[in-house]
Each structure stands twice: as structure tokens, then as C-alpha cells.
Design a protein around this motif. Sequence first.
Motif, PDB file in Angstrom:
ATOM      1  N   ARG A 270      38.290  22.057  58.155  1.00 11.19           N
ATOM      2  CA  ARG A 270      38.057  22.316  56.744  1.00 11.19           C
ATOM      3  C   ARG A 270      37.240  23.573  56.495  1.00 11.19           C
ATOM      4  O   ARG A 270      37.473  24.273  55.497  1.00 11.19           O
ATOM      5  N   ASP A 271      36.289  23.882  57.351  1.00 12.37           N
ATOM      6  CA  ASP A 271      35.483  25.079  57.112  1.00 12.37           C
ATOM      7  C   ASP A 271      36.346  26.332  57.115  1.00 12.37           C
ATOM      8  O   ASP A 271      36.190  27.210  56.254  1.00 12.37           O
ATOM      9  N   ARG A 272      37.269  26.420  58.068  1.00 11.45           N
ATOM     10  CA  ARG A 272      38.141  27.595  58.132  1.00 11.45           C
ATOM     11  C   ARG A 272      39.127  27.621  56.968  1.00 11.45           C
ATOM     12  O   ARG A 272      39.373  28.673  56.368  1.00 11.45           O
ATOM     13  N   ILE A 273      39.687  26.457  56.633  1.00 13.59           N
ATOM     14  CA  ILE A 273      40.660  26.401  55.536  1.00 13.59           C
ATOM     15  C   ILE A 273      39.999  26.736  54.210  1.00 13.59           C
ATOM     16  O   ILE A 273      40.511  27.536  53.417  1.00 13.59           O
ATOM     17  N   LEU A 274      38.841  26.150  53.948  1.00 12.88           N
ATOM     18  CA  LEU A 274      38.160  26.389  52.675  1.00 12.88           C
ATOM     19  C   LEU A 274      37.668  27.828  52.574  1.00 12.88           C
ATOM     20  O   LEU A 274      37.695  28.422  51.490  1.00 12.88           O
ATOM     21  N   ALA A 275      37.216  28.401  53.684  1.00 12.06           N
ATOM     22  CA  ALA A 275      36.777  29.797  53.651  1.00 12.06           C
ATOM     23  C   ALA A 275      37.941  30.709  53.286  1.00 12.06           C
ATOM     24  O   ALA A 275      37.788  31.638  52.472  1.00 12.06           O
ATOM     25  N   ARG A 276      39.108  30.443  53.872  1.00 10.07           N
ATOM     26  CA  ARG A 276      40.281  31.256  53.544  1.00 10.07           C
ATOM     27  C   ARG A 276      40.677  31.100  52.087  1.00 10.07           C
ATOM     28  O   ARG A 276      40.917  32.088  51.376  1.00 10.07           O
ATOM     29  N   ASN A 277      40.734  29.855  51.617  1.00  8.00           N
ATOM     30  CA  ASN A 277      41.190  29.604  50.248  1.00  8.00           C
ATOM     31  C   ASN A 277      40.200  30.134  49.213  1.00  8.00           C
ATOM     32  O   ASN A 277      40.607  30.670  48.173  1.00  8.00           O
ATOM     33  N   ASN A 278      38.910  30.007  49.471  1.00  6.41           N
ATOM     34  CA  ASN A 278      37.929  30.493  48.505  1.00  6.41           C
ATOM     35  C   ASN A 278      37.856  32.018  48.479  1.00  6.41           C
ATOM     36  O   ASN A 278      37.569  32.607  47.425  1.00  6.41           O
ATOM     37  N   ALA A 279      38.128  32.654  49.610  1.00  4.35           N
ATOM     38  CA  ALA A 279      38.220  34.112  49.600  1.00  4.35           C
ATOM     39  C   ALA A 279      39.387  34.564  48.730  1.00  4.35           C
ATOM     40  O   ALA A 279      39.283  35.545  47.973  1.00  4.35           O
ATOM     41  N   LEU A 280      40.497  33.838  48.822  1.00  9.28           N
ATOM     42  CA  LEU A 280      41.664  34.152  47.995  1.00  9.28           C
ATOM     43  C   LEU A 280      41.354  33.932  46.515  1.00  9.28           C
ATOM     44  O   LEU A 280      41.738  34.740  45.653  1.00  9.28           O
ATOM     45  N   VAL A 281      40.647  32.860  46.203  1.00 11.02           N
ATOM     46  CA  VAL A 281      40.244  32.589  44.818  1.00 11.02           C
ATOM     47  C   VAL A 281      39.379  33.720  44.281  1.00 11.02           C
ATOM     48  O   VAL A 281      39.581  34.201  43.153  1.00 11.02           O
ATOM     49  N   ARG A 282      38.414  34.180  45.058  1.00  8.37           N
ATOM     50  CA  ARG A 282      37.543  35.269  44.606  1.00  8.37           C
ATOM     51  C   ARG A 282      38.338  36.543  44.341  1.00  8.37           C
ATOM     52  O   ARG A 282      38.135  37.222  43.327  1.00  8.37           O
ATOM     53  N   ASP A 283      39.244  36.869  45.255  1.00  8.51           N
ATOM     54  CA  ASP A 283      40.056  38.074  45.076  1.00  8.51           C
ATOM     55  C   ASP A 283      40.944  37.953  43.835  1.00  8.51           C
ATOM     56  O   ASP A 283      41.079  38.904  43.051  1.00  8.51           O
ATOM     57  N   ASN A 284      41.553  36.785  43.671  1.00  9.05           N
ATOM     58  CA  ASN A 284      42.453  36.591  42.531  1.00  9.05           C
ATOM     59  C   ASN A 284      41.706  36.569  41.202  1.00  9.05           C
ATOM     60  O   ASN A 284      42.212  37.057  40.175  1.00  9.05           O
ATOM     61  N   LEU A 285      40.508  36.012  41.191  1.00  8.45           N
ATOM     62  CA  LEU A 285      39.721  36.018  39.960  1.00  8.45           C
ATOM     63  C   LEU A 285      39.379  37.444  39.525  1.00  8.45           C
ATOM     64  O   LEU A 285      39.380  37.751  38.326  1.00  8.45           O
ATOM     65  N   ALA A 286      39.121  38.294  40.486  1.00  8.03           N
ATOM     66  CA  ALA A 286      38.847  39.696  40.152  1.00  8.03           C
ATOM     67  C   ALA A 286      40.072  40.334  39.501  1.00  8.03           C
ATOM     68  O   ALA A 286      39.952  41.127  38.554  1.00  8.03           O
ATOM     69  N   LEU A 287      41.266  39.983  39.994  1.00  8.85           N
ATOM     70  CA  LEU A 287      42.490  40.512  39.396  1.00  8.85           C
ATOM     71  C   LEU A 287      42.667  40.005  37.971  1.00  8.85           C
ATOM     72  O   LEU A 287      43.047  40.759  37.063  1.00  8.85           O
ATOM     73  N   PHE A 288      42.402  38.712  37.748  1.00  6.62           N
ATOM     74  CA  PHE A 288      42.510  38.161  36.396  1.00  6.62           C
ATOM     75  C   PHE A 288      41.454  38.759  35.472  1.00  6.62           C
ATOM     76  O   PHE A 288      41.728  39.038  34.293  1.00  6.62           O
ATOM     77  N   ASP A 289      40.233  38.949  35.984  1.00  5.98           N
ATOM     78  CA  ASP A 289      39.188  39.568  35.159  1.00  5.98           C
ATOM     79  C   ASP A 289      39.653  40.932  34.651  1.00  5.98           C
ATOM     80  O   ASP A 289      39.504  41.257  33.459  1.00  5.98           O
ATOM     81  N   ALA A 290      40.219  41.724  35.550  1.00  2.00           N
ATOM     82  CA  ALA A 290      40.679  43.063  35.165  1.00  2.00           C
ATOM     83  C   ALA A 290      41.851  42.990  34.192  1.00  2.00           C
ATOM     84  O   ALA A 290      41.918  43.743  33.212  1.00  2.00           O
ATOM     85  N   PHE A 291      42.770  42.056  34.458  1.00  2.00           N
ATOM     86  CA  PHE A 291      43.946  41.911  33.590  1.00  2.00           C
ATOM     87  C   PHE A 291      43.534  41.558  32.164  1.00  2.00           C
ATOM     88  O   PHE A 291      43.968  42.202  31.194  1.00  2.00           O
ATOM     89  N   PHE A 292      42.693  40.565  32.014  1.00  2.72           N
ATOM     90  CA  PHE A 292      42.311  40.134  30.663  1.00  2.72           C
ATOM     91  C   PHE A 292      41.391  41.158  29.997  1.00  2.72           C
ATOM     92  O   PHE A 292      41.409  41.293  28.764  1.00  2.72           O
ATOM     93  N   ASP A 293      40.613  41.884  30.780  1.00  2.00           N
ATOM     94  CA  ASP A 293      39.795  42.937  30.195  1.00  2.00           C
ATOM     95  C   ASP A 293      40.671  44.056  29.622  1.00  2.00           C
ATOM     96  O   ASP A 293      40.341  44.641  28.583  1.00  2.00           O
ATOM     97  N   ASP A 294      41.789  44.326  30.294  1.00  2.00           N
ATOM     98  CA  ASP A 294      42.712  45.350  29.815  1.00  2.00           C
ATOM     99  C   ASP A 294      43.497  44.905  28.577  1.00  2.00           C
ATOM    100  O   ASP A 294      44.105  45.749  27.900  1.00  2.00           O
ATOM    101  N   HIS A 295      43.514  43.595  28.314  1.00  2.00           N
ATOM    102  CA  HIS A 295      44.318  43.068  27.198  1.00  2.00           C
ATOM    103  C   HIS A 295      43.451  42.224  26.262  1.00  2.00           C
ATOM    104  O   HIS A 295      43.867  41.153  25.805  1.00  2.00           O
ATOM    105  N   ARG A 296      42.265  42.740  25.954  1.00  2.00           N
ATOM    106  CA  ARG A 296      41.346  41.980  25.108  1.00  2.00           C
ATOM    107  C   ARG A 296      41.864  41.803  23.689  1.00  2.00           C
ATOM    108  O   ARG A 296      41.388  40.933  22.960  1.00  2.00           O
ATOM    109  N   HIS A 297      42.827  42.612  23.304  1.00  2.00           N
ATOM    110  CA  HIS A 297      43.408  42.467  21.968  1.00  2.00           C
ATOM    111  C   HIS A 297      44.391  41.302  21.881  1.00  2.00           C
ATOM    112  O   HIS A 297      44.822  40.931  20.789  1.00  2.00           O
ATOM    113  N   LEU A 298      44.741  40.718  23.029  1.00  2.57           N
ATOM    114  CA  LEU A 298      45.711  39.619  23.051  1.00  2.57           C
ATOM    115  C   LEU A 298      45.135  38.303  23.591  1.00  2.57           C
ATOM    116  O   LEU A 298      45.713  37.243  23.341  1.00  2.57           O
ATOM    117  N   PHE A 299      44.024  38.380  24.330  1.00  5.25           N
ATOM    118  CA  PHE A 299      43.505  37.189  24.999  1.00  5.25           C
ATOM    119  C   PHE A 299      41.982  37.121  24.888  1.00  5.25           C
ATOM    120  O   PHE A 299      41.311  38.150  24.804  1.00  5.25           O
TER     121      PHE A 299
END
Length: 376
Positions: A270-299
Motif C-alpha cells: 500500500r505504501d508504494r501504491i498510495l505514493a504513486r496514486n497521490n503523486a498523480l493526484v497532485r500533478d492532476n490537481l495542478a492541471l485543473f487549477d491552471a485550467f479553471f484559472d484560465d476559464h474563470r469567466h465560465l467556472f
Amino acid sequence: MPALQDFRLETYFSQWEFKARFHLTASDAQSMTLRELLDLADPRDAEAFETMWLGYTETFGAPDLRTEIARTYDVRSADDILCFAGAEEGLYVAANVLLAQGDHAIVVTPNYQAAETVPLSICDVTGVPLDPATGWDLDLDQLAAAIRPNTKLVSINFPHNPTGRIISRATLDGLIALCRRHGIWLFSDEVYRLLGADDDRQLSQVADLYERGLSLNVMSKAYGLPGLRIGWIACADRDLLVRMERMKHYLSICNSGPSERLAVIGLRARDRILARNNALVRDNLALFDAFFDDHRHLFEWRRPDGGCVGYPRWTGPGTVDAFATRLVEEAGVLVLPSTIYRSDLGPTPTDRFRVGFGRAGLSDGLTAFREHLARL
């Protein structure tokens, strides 16, 4: 007993989940192949999987599986664990064992539909809405006001589906004290626990804190292994676990033997699996943060506290349902409109949609999303 309603989320997914090119609303972490999971096993566990006997298994779950599950809790032991064929079976069994006609239950809204509709098929249910104006916080005064003399169960879900909200430890302690004062069972759906960008935000598990607490979890979400169909409930009340086991006799009877062997491997890694999955979550959240920041007039976007789902607000033209339909039909990008999370217990937001950020390949979906918005 009233018939259960159609499961709106699963009906929607049956139409679009495997047709859409980009699944931007998945509620699980990135999965893996059987080979990848076996590569995480030590030789003994790999041999146990390859040489196992394909007969019936113990209804409670294999002893070594329950031992590994118990290690994810602070004070619970293997005897405090009952395994199920996924979290849905656990939710269904718990509601039907704890509730009867003439009882009353309290459920937070919006929520995973079964958390509401299963109790509603048995008894009266009151919804306590999470308020977007307060960051989807749980109002304990409102919950306390909903308690009746016949209230038997309170059902919560944190990290919350669909908002990703995690309540404070003080709020959780206050809720437990309230339930203890009234002798109410507290059912806690914790399937997103251990998944999120910030490990320090995770709450303790209800089964570790309260003698009438039930903690629901599963291999599907944080571990990214939904194909195993292994879930469980942890609870200090052994008599209740036996009552739930007896209802399981009418449902799955027992879990899949190969799935149990693979779940043991996953839990031990579990330590290895969760570390991998949470790293992916952090990276993806950064992508969503940028996406919604670029479209603040819609979201409007509130970064989730934990889990791998979020609930942005659509502020563009038309309804969120029309927006979501055009998005999947024209761009192949799947999101879940808030219609899926409507409640029979009271009003819920109608201008939201669920996104998921636990899987790989998010950037391609966001590119298609951006191009769709540019065309609009």
C-alpha cells in the motif's frame, strides 16, 4: 418495502463511460494490470495466488486479508472486519441491518445516491445539506435539529463525493459526541481516505473513535483496484458484524478467492501504491487549477481537500446538463452534471458538475476540453 430507484450515476455511466474518449469524472485512482500488481508481491504471496484453490472462501473474508485490513486502522483487529463484494454491498447490508420500518436516518446531501436511496427504501430519512457558501462544511446544529427519538443512523462521507470536502477533526468529534449522547449509529463512508494532495488533511477513521461507528472502505478508490471488488466494514461491535454477515449469506455469500489474494498483495504494497496514486493526484490537481484559472469567466473552482473528485460550478450560458451533454457529444469529454446528485430529501445545487483527477492521461482530456470551449 419501496422499490429502489434507478441508480442515476450508473445509468449515466452505462451510456457514456466506455464511449467517451476522455473520462474526466472518474472517481478512482489509476489502476494497474494484473502483472504490475503481481510484480509488487513477495514470492510467497505470488505463489499463493498462482497455486490457490478455487473453492468457496470464508464469508467474513480470508483471515490474512482481514489482518492486513486491520493494519490500516489504529485500534481495530481482524475480528473487527467484515469483507464484502465491493463497498456497495457493505452500504446496502449495513442500512438493512441497522434500520427497520418506523426508524429514522440522517444523511448528508449531496451524496453518493445509494447512501440516500437505500435507507429511504426502509424508513424515513432527513437530509442535512452541505453548504457551498461555507466550503461544503457540515453544520452540526442543523444535524442536531434533525435528530428524532427514533433516529437510528447518521450517514456521512468524507472525503466527500462529489465535493472533495474533509470536515475538521473538531467537527467529527462533535458529531461523535452527538451520536453517543443519543445512542445513534454513525456510518462513515471513507472510501477516499488516504487519497489526496495533502496527507495531513486525512481524518481518523470512525471505527477507531466510536463504539457505534462503522467505517466503510474498499480497494477500488485510493488503491485503484476496482476490478477486485473487495470492500469491508470495520466496527467494534462484534454482534453487529455477525448480523451483517448473516445478511451477506443472501447476497454474495463470500468474496472471490483470487480477488482476496490480490487484495492482500495490494494492501501489503500500500505504501508504494498510495505514493504513486497521490503523486498523480497532485500533478492532476495542478492541471485543473491552471485550467479553471484560465476559464474563470465560465467556472468557479474550489480545490478539494482530499480524495480524487471535485465539484466546480458552471457559470456559463445555459444549464449544466446542456453544457455536459455538448461536451461529451462534441468533444468526447465526460463529466457528471449535478442532476446525477439531486436528492429527494431537499434542494441540492443544480449548477455543478463532478470532475475526477485520479487517473493518468488527464492532460489530453483537458486539451480537448479547452478546444471545445474555444469553439463555443
